[in-house]
Design a protein around this motif. Structure first.
Motif, short mmCIF file in Angstrom:
data_model
loop_
_atom_site.label_atom_id
_atom_site.label_comp_id
_atom_site.label_asym_id
_atom_site.label_seq_id
_atom_site.Cartn_x
_atom_site.Cartn_y
_atom_site.Cartn_z
N ALA A 121 -1.56 4.88 -7.13
CA ALA A 121 -0.62 4.93 -5.99
C ALA A 121 0.21 6.21 -6.03
CB ALA A 121 0.29 3.70 -6.01
N GLU A 125 0.16 9.17 -3.23
CA GLU A 125 1.42 9.50 -2.56
C GLU A 125 1.82 10.96 -2.72
OE1 GLU A 125 5.89 8.40 -3.58
OE2 GLU A 125 4.89 6.70 -2.64
N ASN A 126 1.71 11.48 -3.97
CA ASN A 126 2.20 12.85 -4.19
C ASN A 126 1.36 13.67 -5.16
OD1 ASN A 126 2.90 11.86 -6.71
ND2 ASN A 126 5.03 11.44 -6.11
N GLY A 171 7.80 8.70 -7.86
CA GLY A 171 7.60 8.21 -6.50
C GLY A 171 8.68 7.23 -6.06
#
Length: 403
Positions: A121, A125-126, A171
């Protein structure tokens, strides 16, 4: 679950995590370890011998994989993220826990999977895993996870950076990791033993079990023994035993003796709790009452339990106290007493007798060795307790031992 070596059957010690490493597939170099704590715990030579299992082919992605070497056991959960921004249109990685070769690692499987999903995840996300070759932040995370899981059996991954206070951050997500304590391995289940639910059947969802267990569950009623369940469910006997053993491991069922009116029970010292523990009293009344809307009185239930002594069969007790008139279901009364340890049953063993022609013609005599209980003999021969007792009554060379 895919396993390269025996894992769930391994009965070794539950040793701590010795190392956590992060491996990924480099588009030029191939599989490699890019971060591990402690540093260099797994050498390049060792990794190269098992890399095909650490970064496996597509069929084994998102499967729990365990590799056992001479000195180590490596547990991982390989992940593939498909995206055209990556070289070869995909990013492959595997977060692995390393323990001693003889350690039991099944309790770490859900932790490895959950942490792998957390890292995936973060990457989506980044690009936390692939954006930089500097893995300092990842190393801090792995170090804290290993420390917390070894010391506290739990760790929290959140969105607030505070490593000093056991909180790991990346995150905007939170993930809680916890090592579930393993129950001891259940003893082998025998044909004559009776499984019974520790909670109501209605609290268990059928679809959470495998197909064989789903086929067996409807026949578990606290009265059917294992051999009868196998016959009625039309499932091979050993499969039923494995299912029941698995249910025992997860605390769904326990085992009690076969209920027969010829059984003799005795109260244990735990019966005293029934006079003091109000919650136990309420559960006992609800369980043992014949009519839920007209519950039995606690004094009558206690009297029946207290009257269970050596020499008094359940049949004698029912004739004397008449539980039906007391609104007591005697079969469920016995079940509750056995489950809670308020009573115990005296098993009956039959010592052998001198060889004669009747023994030769009656195969039941081979069980009269003093090592088989009456339940085992009935289950193995298909004869009722009354039939066995009749044989004993007619043969002066055979006696019953109550233990």
């Amino acid at each position: 679950m895919t396993s390269v070596a025996e894992n769930t059957k391994d009965k070794g010690q539950e040793d701590p995590i010795q190392c956590i490493f992060f491996s990924e597939f480099h588009p030029i170099v191939g599989p490699m370890i890019t971060c591990q704590v402690p540093d260099n715990f797994i050498s390049k030579d060792i990794f190269d011998t098992v890399s095909v299992y650490i970064i496996p082919k597509a069929k084994l992605q998102r499967s729990t994989i365990t590799v056992t070497l001479k000195d180590y056991k490596i547990l991982g959960f390989p992940v593939k993220i498909d995206n055209k921004k990556y070289a070869r249109n995909a990013f492959y990685f595997n977060l692995c826990f390393v323990c001693e070769a003889k350690a039991r690692t099944v309790h770490y499987e859900p932790v490895v999977k959950k942490m792998s999903d957390f890292l995936m995840a973060l990457e989506v996300e980044n690009c936390f895993l692939s954006a930089s070759e500097d893995k300092t932040r990842l190393a801090e995370m792995l170090q804290q996870v290993m420390q917390d899981l070894n010391l506290h059996k739990m760790c929290t991954l959140t969105d607030i950076k505070d490593v000093k206070h056991n909180i790991l951050i990346e995150g905007t997500m939170t993930s809680h990791l916890k090592v579930i304590k393993l129950a001891p391995e259940p003893k082998p289940v025998l044909d004559h033993q009776v499984p019974i639910f520790l909670e109501g059947r209605e609290v268990f969802q059928m679809d959470q079990w495998d197909l064989t267990t789903q086929q067996v569950l409807p026949y578990i009623d606290g009265f059917n023994h294992v051999a009868r369940i196998a016959a009625e469910a039309d499932v091979e006997n050993n499969l039923v035993k494995n299912c029941v053993q698995n249910l025992i491991y997860y605390g769904v069922v326990t085992l009690i003796p076969i209920f027969q009116y010829s059984n003799v029970y005795a109260a244990t010292s735990k019966l005293k709790e029934l006079t003091e523990n109000t919650k136990l009293q309420e559960r006992c009344i609800a369980y043992a009452s014949k009519f839920p809307r007209q519950p039995a009185y606690l004094r009558d239930i206690f009297r029946m339990y207290a009257s269970m002594t050596h020499g008094n069969s359940m049949r004698d007790l029912c004739q004397r106290l008449n539980p039906q008139n007391l609104r007591i279901n005697e079969r469920r009364l016995v079940q509750f007493g056995l489950i809670e340890g308020l009573i115990r049953r005296y098993p009956i063993y039959l010592p052998g007798s001198p060889y004669n022609e009747e023994i030769k013609n009656n195969p039941v005599y081979k069980y009269f060795t003093g090592t088989y209980s009456l339940d085992e003999i009935c289950c193995s021969t298909g004869q009722s307790a009354a039939q066995i007792e009749d044989i004993v009554e007619r043969d002066p060379n055979v006696v019953m031992l109550w233990k």
